[in-house]
Design a protein around this motif. Structure first.
Motif, mmCIF file in Angstrom:
data_model
loop_
_atom_site.group_PDB
_atom_site.id
_atom_site.type_symbol
_atom_site.label_atom_id
_atom_site.label_comp_id
_atom_site.label_asym_id
_atom_site.label_seq_id
_atom_site.Cartn_x
_atom_site.Cartn_y
_atom_site.Cartn_z
ATOM 1 N N ARG A 26 -0.637 17.427 5.022
ATOM 2 C CA ARG A 26 -1.468 17.237 3.924
ATOM 3 C C ARG A 26 -2.789 16.482 4.101
ATOM 4 N N LEU A 27 -3.785 17.172 3.487
ATOM 5 C CA LEU A 27 -5.191 16.354 3.794
ATOM 6 C C LEU A 27 -5.309 15.310 2.577
ATOM 7 N N PRO A 28 -6.389 14.658 2.840
ATOM 8 C CA PRO A 28 -6.572 13.851 1.815
ATOM 9 C C PRO A 28 -6.620 14.330 0.189
ATOM 10 N N SER A 29 -6.470 13.329 -0.800
ATOM 11 C CA SER A 29 -6.353 13.990 -2.149
ATOM 12 C C SER A 29 -7.789 14.350 -2.470
ATOM 13 N N SER A 30 -8.089 15.000 -3.514
ATOM 14 C CA SER A 30 -9.303 15.294 -3.906
ATOM 15 C C SER A 30 -10.070 14.035 -4.309
ATOM 16 N N ARG A 31 -9.438 12.941 -5.058
ATOM 17 C CA ARG A 31 -9.925 11.899 -5.360
ATOM 18 C C ARG A 31 -10.656 11.151 -4.089
ATOM 19 N N ALA A 32 -9.760 11.081 -3.394
ATOM 20 C CA ALA A 32 -10.117 10.498 -1.825
ATOM 21 C C ALA A 32 -11.470 11.153 -1.159
ATOM 22 N N LEU A 33 -11.455 12.283 -1.499
ATOM 23 C CA LEU A 33 -12.606 13.100 -0.677
ATOM 24 C C LEU A 33 -13.793 12.935 -1.607
ATOM 25 N N VAL A 34 -13.665 12.812 -2.940
ATOM 26 C CA VAL A 34 -14.846 12.555 -3.679
ATOM 27 C C VAL A 34 -15.423 11.072 -3.360
ATOM 28 N N GLU A 35 -14.635 10.104 -3.271
ATOM 29 C CA GLU A 35 -15.154 8.705 -2.990
ATOM 30 C C GLU A 35 -15.647 8.704 -1.631
ATOM 31 N N ARG A 36 -15.000 9.551 -0.562
ATOM 32 C CA ARG A 36 -15.373 9.242 0.756
ATOM 33 C C ARG A 36 -16.950 9.934 1.032
ATOM 34 N N TYR A 37 -17.162 11.121 0.472
ATOM 35 C CA TYR A 37 -18.190 12.058 0.736
ATOM 36 C C TYR A 37 -19.264 11.967 -0.418
ATOM 37 N N ARG A 38 -18.918 10.963 -1.480
ATOM 38 C CA ARG A 38 -19.937 10.641 -2.411
ATOM 39 C C ARG A 38 -20.272 12.290 -3.050
ATOM 40 N N VAL A 39 -19.366 13.234 -3.607
ATOM 41 C CA VAL A 39 -19.734 14.379 -4.180
ATOM 42 C C VAL A 39 -18.779 14.501 -5.433
ATOM 43 N N SER A 40 -19.393 15.518 -6.085
ATOM 44 C CA SER A 40 -18.580 15.700 -7.281
ATOM 45 C C SER A 40 -17.294 16.292 -7.254
ATOM 46 N N PRO A 41 -16.192 16.137 -8.157
ATOM 47 C CA PRO A 41 -14.985 16.745 -8.260
ATOM 48 C C PRO A 41 -15.115 18.258 -8.006
ATOM 49 N N VAL A 42 -16.052 18.718 -8.682
ATOM 50 C CA VAL A 42 -16.457 20.255 -8.539
ATOM 51 C C VAL A 42 -16.602 20.676 -7.171
ATOM 52 N N THR A 43 -17.612 19.925 -6.424
ATOM 53 C CA THR A 43 -18.029 20.343 -4.971
ATOM 54 C C THR A 43 -16.520 20.112 -4.238
ATOM 55 N N VAL A 44 -15.725 19.399 -4.206
ATOM 56 C CA VAL A 44 -14.740 19.222 -3.572
ATOM 57 C C VAL A 44 -13.623 20.582 -3.986
ATOM 58 N N SER A 45 -13.631 20.864 -5.162
ATOM 59 C CA SER A 45 -12.634 21.948 -5.492
ATOM 60 C C SER A 45 -13.109 23.114 -5.029
ATOM 61 N N ARG A 46 -14.448 23.434 -5.007
ATOM 62 C CA ARG A 46 -15.036 24.814 -4.465
ATOM 63 C C ARG A 46 -14.985 24.674 -2.967
ATOM 64 N N ALA A 47 -15.259 23.596 -2.165
ATOM 65 C CA ALA A 47 -14.993 23.571 -0.761
ATOM 66 C C ALA A 47 -13.770 23.855 -0.322
ATOM 67 N N LEU A 48 -12.824 23.345 -1.062
ATOM 68 C CA LEU A 48 -11.428 23.484 -0.649
ATOM 69 C C LEU A 48 -10.913 25.105 -0.848
#
Length: 495
Positions: A26-48
Motif C-alpha cells: 500500500r502507498l501512503p494515504s491521499s492525506r499523507a501525500l497532500v501534506e508531504r508534497y503540499r498539493v491539493s487533494p484534487v492533484t493527488v487524486s488525478r495523479a493516482l
C-alpha cells in the motif's frame, strides 16, 4: 504553476517512488501525500488516476492505492495493418484513391499543450471563468429529479427546447421559432454536422465565410461536400460576393457566423443582414446561422443585433447555438432550430446519428439556466473577457507591433492578427511553442489559398492579464526568430 503541471510533476515523482514498494504494498494515504508534497487533494487524486491508467498502481475505493502486480507476458508483435490503406480508399477506374478526414484544424484548439505552455490557442473558458460550483449544484439537483435517468424524448426535453426558442426569438418573440421548432443536440459541433448532412449531398458545393471556423470545414469535407469561400470584411459577409458565388456554383447552403465571427470577430452589419437572407431566399438556398458567441459578448458590446432566425417566416435560416462555450467543454448541450419540411430532415439525421442527448445533461442544463447563478455567470464572464481582450491587444502593440491586429471584437475569445509578408507560418507557430506559448495558425481557417499569414490569439483560456503579458513576451521571442528580417520581429525593449 497550473493544476495540470502539478499533476504531471506529482505523477512523475510517485512513479519513481513506487519502485521502492513490493507488488501489492500500500502507498501512503491521499492525506499523507497532500501534506508531504503540499498539493491539493484534487492533484493527488488525478495523479493516482494517471498512474492507475498506466498500470503502475491499483486503486481500491476506501482502501487506498497499491503497487500493481507485475504485468503478464510481453505483448505480441503488432500485426500487418497495411491492407487498411486499400480498404479506406475510394475505388475508381484508375485504381484506389486515398481518402481521409482532416481534423488538424480542430485538434489545434482541443489538444492540451504541454505543462508550462501558455494557451493562446484555447477555445474554451479558463477553469477560473467556468461556473463549476453552479454546474455541480445543477447536476446534483438534476440527478434527484424523478425520471432523470430515463430515456428522454428524441427531440430533447420540451422545457429545454422552449428555453432555447425564447433565447433565439428574443424580446417579444413574435417572429422567432417556438419550442416545437427546436432539436436538442450534443453541442454546437454536433448541430453543425447534422445541419450540413441534412442540407447538402456529397459532392455539393457549400458556401462558407472566408476565413471561417476549421471545425465547420472539417464537417463539410468529411461529408464529401466542397466548401466554397465568400470573403468577409470588417462588416461581415459581403452580400455582392455571396450573390456571385450562388450564381457561379448553384450552391443551396451558406454557413455563416453573423455575430463575433470566428476568427475575425466581425459582426454582420445591420444593412447586410436582411440582404443576406433575401439573396439566399431568391437563390433557393438555406442559411445555416452559427450563433456560437451570443453569450460571449463583452461588457462593452452594447445591444446585440437579433439572430437572423428571429425574423424568418420563410424558413430560410437554420439556426444553431450551444451552451458549451459559455460554461464548460463537457456540458455538450446545444440546439438546432428550423421551420418547414427541413425540420423533419434534420430530425431524421439527428436520430440516426445520436438517438438523443443524455437526459442527465439536459436536466442539468435546465437547472443551470433556470438558477439565479446563471445571469450572474453571464455578467461575470462579460466583465472578465473585456480586460483580457484589451490587455492582449495592448501587449501586442507594445511588444510585437509587427503583428497587425484586426479591430478588437466586443465578443468572443480571441484576436485575429496578420504576420508580415514572407513569414513562414509553420516556423512561427513552432518557434512560439518552443518559447512556451501555443498559438493557432491561420491556414486552417481558409478553404482556399489564404491572402496572408495569420494567427488566432485567444485570451479566454488564460488565467488573467499577468499570464497574457508573459505569453506575449514569449511570442515576441518567437517572432524575433521566425519573422522575416526587417519585419519588426526583433525583440522589442520592454516599455
Amino acid at each position: 504553476m497550473t493544476e495540470r503541471s502539478s499533476v504531471a510533476d506529482l505523477a512523475r515523482t510517485l512513479r519513481e517512488e513506487v519502485d521502492r514498494y513490493s507488488p501489492g504494498e500500500r502507498l501512503p494515504s491521499s492525506r499523507a501525500l497532500v501534506e508531504r508534497y503540499r498539493v491539493s487533494p484534487v492533484t493527488v487524486s488525478r495523479a493516482l488516476a494517471q498512474l492507475a491508467a498506466e498500470g503502475v498502481v491499483v486503486t481500491r475505493p476506501g482502501a487506498g492505492a497499491y503497487r500493481a502486480e507485475p504485468s503478464g507476458p510481453a505483448k505480441p508483435a503488432p500485426g500487418d495493418t497495411s491492407w487498411q490503406e486499400v480498404a479506406l480508399s475510394v475505388q475508381t477506374a484508375a485504381g484506389p484513391v486515398p481518402r481521409s478526414v482532416d481534423a488538424s484544424g480542430v485538434l489545434v484548439t482541443l489538444a492540451e499543450p504541454p505543462p508550462g505552455v501558455i494557451e493562446f490557442n484555447g477555445g474554451y473558458l479558463h477553469p477560473s471563468l467556468q461556473p463549476e460550483r453552479a454546474l455541480a449544484a445543477a447536476l446534483a439537483r438534476a440527478g434527484r429529479r424523478p425520471g432523470a435517468w430515463n430515456r428522454p424524448p428524441t427531440d430533447g426535453l420540451f422545457e429545454l427546447r422552449a428555453w432555447f426558442a425564447r433565447q433565439i426569438a428574443g424580446p417579444g418573440g413574435e417572429g422567432g421559432p417556438t419550442g416545437a421548432d427546436v432539436l436538442i443536440t450534443a453541442g454546437g459541433q454536433s448541430a453543425l454536422t447534422t445541419a450540413l448532412r441534412a442540407l447538402a449531398p456529397p459532392g455539393a458545393p457549400v458556401l462558407v465565410e472566408s476565413p471561417t471556423y476549421p471545425g465547420m470545414l472539417a464537417v463539410a469535407r468529411a461529408a464529401g461536400q466542397r466548401p466554397v469561400p465568400v470573403p468577409v470584411d470588417a462588416d461581415g459577409l459581403r452580400p455582392e460576393l455571396l450573390a456571385a458565388a450562388l450564381r457561379a456554383t448553384g450552391a443551396r447552403v451558406l454557413v455563416c457566423q453573423p455575430l463575433f465571427q470566428n476568427p475575425t470577430g466581425a459582426v454582420l452589419a445591420r444593412e447586410r443582414r436582411r440582404e443576406v437572407v433575401r439573396i439566399a431566399r431568391e437563390a433557393g438556398a438555406f442559411v445555416v446561422e452559427d450563433d456560437f458567441a451570443r453569450s460571449l459578448a463583452h461588457e462593452d458590446a452594447g445591444a446585440l443585433p437579433p439572430p437572423l432566425a428571429a425574423d424568418d417566416p420563410d424558413g430560410v435560416v437554420v439556426h444553431l447555438r450551444s451552451l458549451t462555450k459559455i460554461t464548460s467543454p463537457s456540458l455538450r448541450v446545444g440546439a438546432l432550430a428550423a421551420r418547414g419540411p427541413v425540420l423533419e430532415r434534420l430530425r431524421a439525421i439527428h436520430v440516426v446519428d445520436q438517438f438523443f442527448v443524455p437526459r442527465p445533461l439536459q436536466e442539468a442544463a435546465l437547472e443551470l439556466v433556470g438558477s439565479p447563478a446563471w445571469p450572474r455567470h453571464l455578467r461575470a464572464v462579460a466583465a472578465a473577457l473585456r480586460p483580457r481582450r484589451d490587455h492582449l491587444a495592448a501587449e501586442l502593440r507594445r511588444q510585437v507591433p509587427a503583428l497587425v491586429q484586426a479591430a478588437a471584437p466586443r465578443g468572443g475569445f480571441h484576436l485575429w492578427v496578420r504576420a508580415p509578408e514572407g513569414t513562414d507560418e509553420a516556423a512561427l507557430t513552432g518557434a512560439a511553442l518552443r518559447a512556451g506559448v501555443a498559438v493557432t495558425p491561420g491556414r486552417p481557417y481558409f478553404c482556399a489559398e489564404p491572402p496572408a499569414v495569420h494567427l488566432r490569439l485567444g485570451f479566454a483560456a488564460t488565467a488573467g492579464t499577468a499570464e497574457i503579458t508573459e505569453g506575449v513576451r514569449r511570442l515576441r521571442t518567437a517572432c524575433a526568430q521566425a519573422l522575416p528580417h526587417g519585419a519588426g520581429g526583433e525583440e522589442q525593449a520592454p516599455a
